[in-house]
Design a protein around this motif. Structure first.
Motif, PDB file in Angstrom:
ATOM      1  N   LYS A  96       0.841  -1.210   0.000  1.00 41.93           N
ATOM      2  CA  LYS A  96       0.000   0.000   0.000  1.00 41.93           C
ATOM      3  C   LYS A  96       0.871   1.254   0.000  1.00 41.93           C
ATOM      4  O   LYS A  96       0.666   2.192  -0.782  1.00 41.93           O
ATOM      5  CB  LYS A  96      -0.908  -0.024   1.241  1.00 41.93           C
ATOM      6  CG  LYS A  96      -1.853   1.157   1.338  1.00 41.93           C
ATOM      7  CD  LYS A  96      -2.712   1.028   2.593  1.00 41.93           C
ATOM      8  CE  LYS A  96      -3.719   2.168   2.676  1.00 41.93           C
ATOM      9  NZ  LYS A  96      -4.514   2.103   3.908  1.00 41.93           N
ATOM     10  N   LYS A  97       1.868   1.242   0.873  1.00 47.51           N
ATOM     11  CA  LYS A  97       2.750   2.414   1.019  1.00 47.51           C
ATOM     12  C   LYS A  97       3.526   2.707  -0.273  1.00 47.51           C
ATOM     13  O   LYS A  97       3.837   3.859  -0.586  1.00 47.51           O
ATOM     14  CB  LYS A  97       3.746   2.127   2.146  1.00 47.51           C
ATOM     15  CG  LYS A  97       3.959   3.293   3.076  1.00 47.51           C
ATOM     16  CD  LYS A  97       4.801   2.889   4.239  1.00 47.51           C
ATOM     17  CE  LYS A  97       5.746   4.035   4.581  1.00 47.51           C
ATOM     18  NZ  LYS A  97       6.765   3.657   5.516  1.00 47.51           N
ATOM     19  N   ALA A  98       3.816   1.642  -1.022  1.00 46.91           N
ATOM     20  CA  ALA A  98       4.591   1.812  -2.262  1.00 46.91           C
ATOM     21  C   ALA A  98       3.712   2.224  -3.441  1.00 46.91           C
ATOM     22  O   ALA A  98       4.215   2.479  -4.534  1.00 46.91           O
ATOM     23  CB  ALA A  98       5.324   0.516  -2.604  1.00 46.91           C
ATOM     24  N   GLY A  99       2.392   2.268  -3.234  1.00 45.68           N
ATOM     25  CA  GLY A  99       1.493   2.697  -4.310  1.00 45.68           C
ATOM     26  C   GLY A  99       1.376   1.692  -5.443  1.00 45.68           C
ATOM     27  O   GLY A  99       1.162   2.088  -6.595  1.00 45.68           O
ATOM     28  N   ALA A 108     -10.434   6.801  -5.652  1.00 44.69           N
ATOM     29  CA  ALA A 108     -10.430   8.266  -5.525  1.00 44.69           C
ATOM     30  C   ALA A 108      -9.060   8.837  -5.888  1.00 44.69           C
ATOM     31  O   ALA A 108      -8.040   8.185  -5.653  1.00 44.69           O
ATOM     32  CB  ALA A 108     -10.777   8.642  -4.087  1.00 44.69           C
ATOM     33  N   PRO A 109      -9.036  10.067  -6.459  1.00 43.14           N
ATOM     34  CA  PRO A 109      -7.738  10.697  -6.722  1.00 43.14           C
ATOM     35  C   PRO A 109      -6.998  10.932  -5.414  1.00 43.14           C
ATOM     36  O   PRO A 109      -7.608  11.074  -4.355  1.00 43.14           O
ATOM     37  CB  PRO A 109      -8.107  12.046  -7.356  1.00 43.14           C
ATOM     38  CG  PRO A 109      -9.557  11.978  -7.671  1.00 43.14           C
ATOM     39  CD  PRO A 109     -10.165  10.919  -6.817  1.00 43.14           C
ATOM     40  N   CYS A 110      -5.676  10.974  -5.501  1.00 39.39           N
ATOM     41  CA  CYS A 110      -4.877  11.258  -4.300  1.00 39.39           C
ATOM     42  C   CYS A 110      -5.033  12.720  -3.884  1.00 39.39           C
ATOM     43  O   CYS A 110      -5.349  13.579  -4.712  1.00 39.39           O
ATOM     44  CB  CYS A 110      -3.398  11.010  -4.592  1.00 39.39           C
ATOM     45  SG  CYS A 110      -3.005   9.289  -4.738  1.00 39.39           S
ATOM     46  N   GLU A 111      -4.764  12.964  -2.622  1.00 34.69           N
ATOM     47  CA  GLU A 111      -4.713  14.349  -2.122  1.00 34.69           C
ATOM     48  C   GLU A 111      -3.249  14.729  -1.978  1.00 34.69           C
ATOM     49  O   GLU A 111      -2.469  13.997  -1.346  1.00 34.69           O
ATOM     50  CB  GLU A 111      -5.414  14.433  -0.766  1.00 34.69           C
ATOM     51  CG  GLU A 111      -6.916  14.257  -0.907  1.00 34.69           C
ATOM     52  CD  GLU A 111      -7.625  14.133   0.430  1.00 34.69           C
ATOM     53  OE1 GLU A 111      -6.931  13.945   1.472  1.00 34.69           O
ATOM     54  OE2 GLU A 111      -8.865  14.196   0.432  1.00 34.69           O
ATOM     55  N   PRO A 112      -2.844  15.877  -2.575  1.00 32.02           N
ATOM     56  CA  PRO A 112      -1.433  16.278  -2.480  1.00 32.02           C
ATOM     57  C   PRO A 112      -1.012  16.432  -1.021  1.00 32.02           C
ATOM     58  O   PRO A 112      -1.776  16.936  -0.192  1.00 32.02           O
ATOM     59  CB  PRO A 112      -1.405  17.635  -3.191  1.00 32.02           C
ATOM     60  CG  PRO A 112      -2.610  17.637  -4.067  1.00 32.02           C
ATOM     61  CD  PRO A 112      -3.644  16.814  -3.369  1.00 32.02           C
ATOM     62  N   GLN A 141      -1.520  11.362  -1.181  1.00 30.43           N
ATOM     63  CA  GLN A 141      -1.995  10.277  -0.307  1.00 30.43           C
ATOM     64  C   GLN A 141      -3.438   9.906  -0.623  1.00 30.43           C
ATOM     65  O   GLN A 141      -4.181  10.705  -1.178  1.00 30.43           O
ATOM     66  CB  GLN A 141      -1.907  10.707   1.174  1.00 30.43           C
ATOM     67  CG  GLN A 141      -0.665  10.228   1.912  1.00 30.43           C
ATOM     68  CD  GLN A 141      -0.529   8.692   1.963  1.00 30.43           C
ATOM     69  OE1 GLN A 141      -1.400   7.960   1.507  1.00 30.43           O
ATOM     70  NE2 GLN A 141       0.580   8.227   2.511  1.00 30.43           N
ATOM     71  N   ILE A 142      -3.801   8.691  -0.248  1.00 36.13           N
ATOM     72  CA  ILE A 142      -5.177   8.214  -0.452  1.00 36.13           C
ATOM     73  C   ILE A 142      -6.078   8.976   0.527  1.00 36.13           C
ATOM     74  O   ILE A 142      -5.754   9.048   1.725  1.00 36.13           O
ATOM     75  CB  ILE A 142      -5.277   6.701  -0.133  1.00 36.13           C
ATOM     76  CG1 ILE A 142      -4.195   5.932  -0.881  1.00 36.13           C
ATOM     77  CG2 ILE A 142      -6.658   6.162  -0.444  1.00 36.13           C
ATOM     78  CD1 ILE A 142      -3.999   4.498  -0.404  1.00 36.13           C
ATOM     79  N   PRO A 143      -7.191   9.554   0.049  1.00 30.00           N
ATOM     80  CA  PRO A 143      -8.102  10.208   0.990  1.00 30.00           C
ATOM     81  C   PRO A 143      -8.599   9.205   2.037  1.00 30.00           C
ATOM     82  O   PRO A 143      -8.721   8.004   1.750  1.00 30.00           O
ATOM     83  CB  PRO A 143      -9.263  10.674   0.102  1.00 30.00           C
ATOM     84  CG  PRO A 143      -8.743  10.644  -1.288  1.00 30.00           C
ATOM     85  CD  PRO A 143      -7.664   9.606  -1.330  1.00 30.00           C
ATOM     86  N   CYS A 190      -1.391   5.642  -3.281  1.00 30.13           N
ATOM     87  CA  CYS A 190      -0.624   6.885  -3.170  1.00 30.13           C
ATOM     88  C   CYS A 190       0.355   7.024  -4.334  1.00 30.13           C
ATOM     89  O   CYS A 190       0.673   6.054  -5.030  1.00 30.13           O
ATOM     90  CB  CYS A 190       0.089   6.953  -1.823  1.00 30.13           C
ATOM     91  SG  CYS A 190       1.054   5.510  -1.441  1.00 30.13           S
ATOM     92  N   VAL A 191       0.803   8.254  -4.575  1.00 28.66           N
ATOM     93  CA  VAL A 191       1.744   8.518  -5.680  1.00 28.66           C
ATOM     94  C   VAL A 191       3.007   9.168  -5.122  1.00 28.66           C
ATOM     95  O   VAL A 191       2.984   9.813  -4.063  1.00 28.66           O
ATOM     96  CB  VAL A 191       1.115   9.408  -6.780  1.00 28.66           C
ATOM     97  CG1 VAL A 191      -0.001   8.673  -7.481  1.00 28.66           C
ATOM     98  CG2 VAL A 191       0.635  10.740  -6.224  1.00 28.66           C
TER      99      VAL A 191
END
Ligand code: SF4
Ligand code: SF4
Length: 441
Positions: free
Chosen positions: A10-13, A390-394, A410-412, A419-420
Motif C-alpha cells: 500500500k505504502k509503495a502505491g 479516488a484521486p490522491c490528495e497532495p 496520499q489516499i483520501p 498513493c503517488v
C-alpha cells in the motif's frame, strides 16, 4: 493474510500495472488457492513485460511469492507465451528450486492475457460473470505488478515502469521510464514520428485509447505502450469514428452472420457473450433479443469481434462496451451460469499474427530494442489518479523540494486508492486538482 506485506504494498502505491490500476493491497486482501502472474503480454507490438521478465525474473518470482503469502496460496504460476523464449528461460532459472511455483506455457494467441482466459488455461476454471477471480480460488497479477511488489518489500515505491514506444517512429524502443514522463518526450526519444499527421494510442493497439491531445499525456503506472500511427491508418479510423456514424452503417450492413460471436473468446469460454445479438438489438431496435444483459456483461472489451471478426467492417465491440457500461451504471447483474467451454475453443483461438495482419500493423511488427541509457526527463507530471478509486490528495506544496520516491499524494481517508510518489529529485512547481508538476532543481 500478511498485514505487514500488505502495508508495504500500500505504502509503495502498487497497482495493477496491466489493466485499469486496481490497488494491489486491496486485491490481495483475500484468500486464494492460486496466484497467477500474467506474463502473457498479449497486445501486439508491446514488449515492455518481455524485457522486464528477461531482466528481472528473480524479482518477479519474489513478488509472486509475496503475493502468495498475502493470500495464503498454495500454488504460484507464471503464465507466459512459449514464443518469448528468453523470458521463459529467465523465469525457469528464477523458479528453480522454489517450492509451489511453476511456469505455464501459453499459445501465442489474443487475448491470452485476459483474466478469464489465463485462469482457464491454468486451472480449467471459469469465473461467473460479474464475480471476482477469488470466487474460483484465483488471484491474477501482472508481471510488472509482481515486480513492483518485490520492490515494495525493499521499501521502494512505484516510480518507474517499462514502456514500449513503437509504430510510425524512426527508432522504436522500450525503456524504463519515470512515472510522469511526457509522452511527447518519449516519442522524441524514439526518433520522432515518421509521418507529419500522426495519432497516438496509449496502451496496446487493440485495447488502448487514441489520445485526444498527445502533447498533454504522461506516463502513469498503467502505461505499457505508446503506439504512433498515421492519422489515416485504418485502426485509428475505426477507433475514432463516431458511434452515430457506426450505427448508421451497422443498420444496413450487419447481416447477422454471427461471426463476431463465433470468434469471441469470452463466448467460447461459455460466458454468454453474444455480440451479434447486441447488434441485432441495436440495428433492428429489437431489445427483446437480449432479454437480460448477459449478451454484453461478460465482454472484456478485447476488440477481437471488431478488428478480426466482422467482415463487414463493423465495430460490435464498441456497441457492446457502451451497452455494458450502461447496464453496469444501472447496477444490472448477470444471472448467467457459465456454460461448458466450447470443445473447439483451441481451434477458434486467434493467433497474434492474424490480429496483426487484420489490424494493418504488419509493417510495425518488428524487434523493439531495450534502451537503458538515455537522457532522463527534467520534468514530470504525476497524475493524482492513476488507479481505480479516488484521486490522491497532495501532501506537498508548491515550492517544496522533493526527492525521488517521496510520497507526494496520499489516499483520501477511508477511500479506495493508491498513493503517488515523485519519480525525480526536484521542486514542486505546480499543483492542480489532477496532477503535480515537478521540475529538476
Ligand atoms: S457485427 Fe459483423 S460479424 Fe457480427 S453479426 Fe453483424 S455482420 Fe456479422
Ligand atoms: S470485445 Fe468482442 S470479442 Fe472481445 S469479449 Fe467483447 S464481444 Fe467478445
Amino acid at each position: 493474510m500478511n498485514e505487514s506485506m500488505l502495508e508495504k504494498i500500500k505504502k509503495a502505491g502498487v497497482v495493477g500495472a496491466g489493466g485499469a490500476g486496481f490497488p494491489t493491497y486491496v486485491k490481495l486482501k483475500c484468500t486464494a488457492e492460486y496466484v497467477i502472474v500474467n506474463c502473457a503480454e498479449c497486445e501486439p507490438l508491446i514488449k515492455s513485460d518481455k524485457y522486464l521478465m528477461e531482466q528481472n525474473a528473480e524479482s518477479i518470482v519474489e513478488g509472486l511469492r509475496c503475493a502468495m503469502s498475502c493470500v495464503s496460496a498454495k500454488n504460484g504460476v507464471l503464465a507466459i507465451k512459449y514464443k518469448n523464449k528468453s523470458a521463459v528461460h529467465a523465469l525457469e532459472a528464477a523458479v528453480s528450486g522454489k517450492e509451489n511455483v511453476s511456469i505455464h506455457l501459453l499459445d501465442n494467441y489474443y487475448p491470452a492475457g485476459d483474466e478469464q482466459q489465463i485462469i482457464y488455461e491454468v486451472t480449467k476454471r471459469t469465473i461467473p460473470v460479474g464475480k471476482l477471480p477469488s470466487e474460483v480460488g484465483c488471484v491474477v497479477i501482472n508481471a510488472q505488478t509482481a515486480y513492483h511488489i518485490a520492490q515494495a518489500m525493499e521499501d521502494k515505491p512505484v516510480v518507474r515502469r517499462n514502456v514500449t514506444i513503437t509504430g510510425a517512429v524512426h527508432s522504436p524502443l522500450t525503456i524504463t521510464a519515470p512515472i510522469g514522463t511526457a509522452v511527447a518526450y518519449l516519442i522524441e526519444m524514439a526518433g520522432g514520428a515518421t509521418v507529419k499527421d500522426y495519432s497516438v494510442i496509449i496502451g496496446g493497439p487493440l485495447m488502448g485509447r487514441v489520445s485526444e491531445d498527445p502533447s498533454n499525456e504522461f506516463v502513469t503506472k498503467t502505461t505499457n505502450g505508446i503506439i504512433v500511427l498515421p492519422t489515416d491508418h485504418e485502426l485509428i479510423r475505426k477507433k475514432t469514428v463516431s458511434l452515430e456514424q457506426e450505427y448508421k452503417i451497422a443498420k444496413s450492413a450487419c447481416c447477422q452472420c454471427n461471426y463476431c460471436t463465433l470468434i469471441c473468446p469470452r463466448s467460447s469460454l461459455g460466458l454468454g457473450v453474444q455480440p451479434h445479438k447486441v447488434m441485432q438489438a441495436l440495428t433492428f431496435n429489437n431489445a427483446d433479443v437480449l432479454i437480460d444483459g448477459n449478451a454484453a456483461l461478460g465482454c472484456c472489451n478485447c476488440g477481437l469481434c471488431t478488428y478480426v471478426g466482422c467482415n463487414m467492417g463493423l465495430s460490435p465491440s464498441r456497441f457492446i462496451s457502451k451497452m455494458r457500461s450502461e447496464l453496469l451504471a444501472k447496477k444490472v447483474k448477470s444471472n448467467h451460469e457459465p456454460k461448458p467451454v466450447n470443445p473447439f475453443r483451441d481451434d477458434i483461438k486467434v493467433s497474434t499474427k492474424r490480429v496483426i495482419q487484420r489490424t494493418g500493423l504488419t509493417e510495425y511488427d518488428i524487434d523493439v530494442p531495450y534502451v537503458d541509457s538515455y537522457d532522463a526527463p527534467r520534468a514530470v507530471r504525476i497524475m493524482l489518479k492513476q488507479h481505480i478509486g479516488a484521486p490522491c490528495e497532495p501532501v506537498v506544496l508548491e515550492g517544496d523540494t522533493v526527492i525521488e520516491g517521496q510520497c507526494i499524494g496520499q489516499i483520501p481517508e477511508k477511500a479506495l486508492g493508491a498513493c503517488v510518489h515523485s519519480s525525480i529529485n526536484g521542486r514542486v512547481v505546480n499543483i492542480s486538482k489532477d496532477y503535480i508538476d515537478i521540475m529538476e532543481a
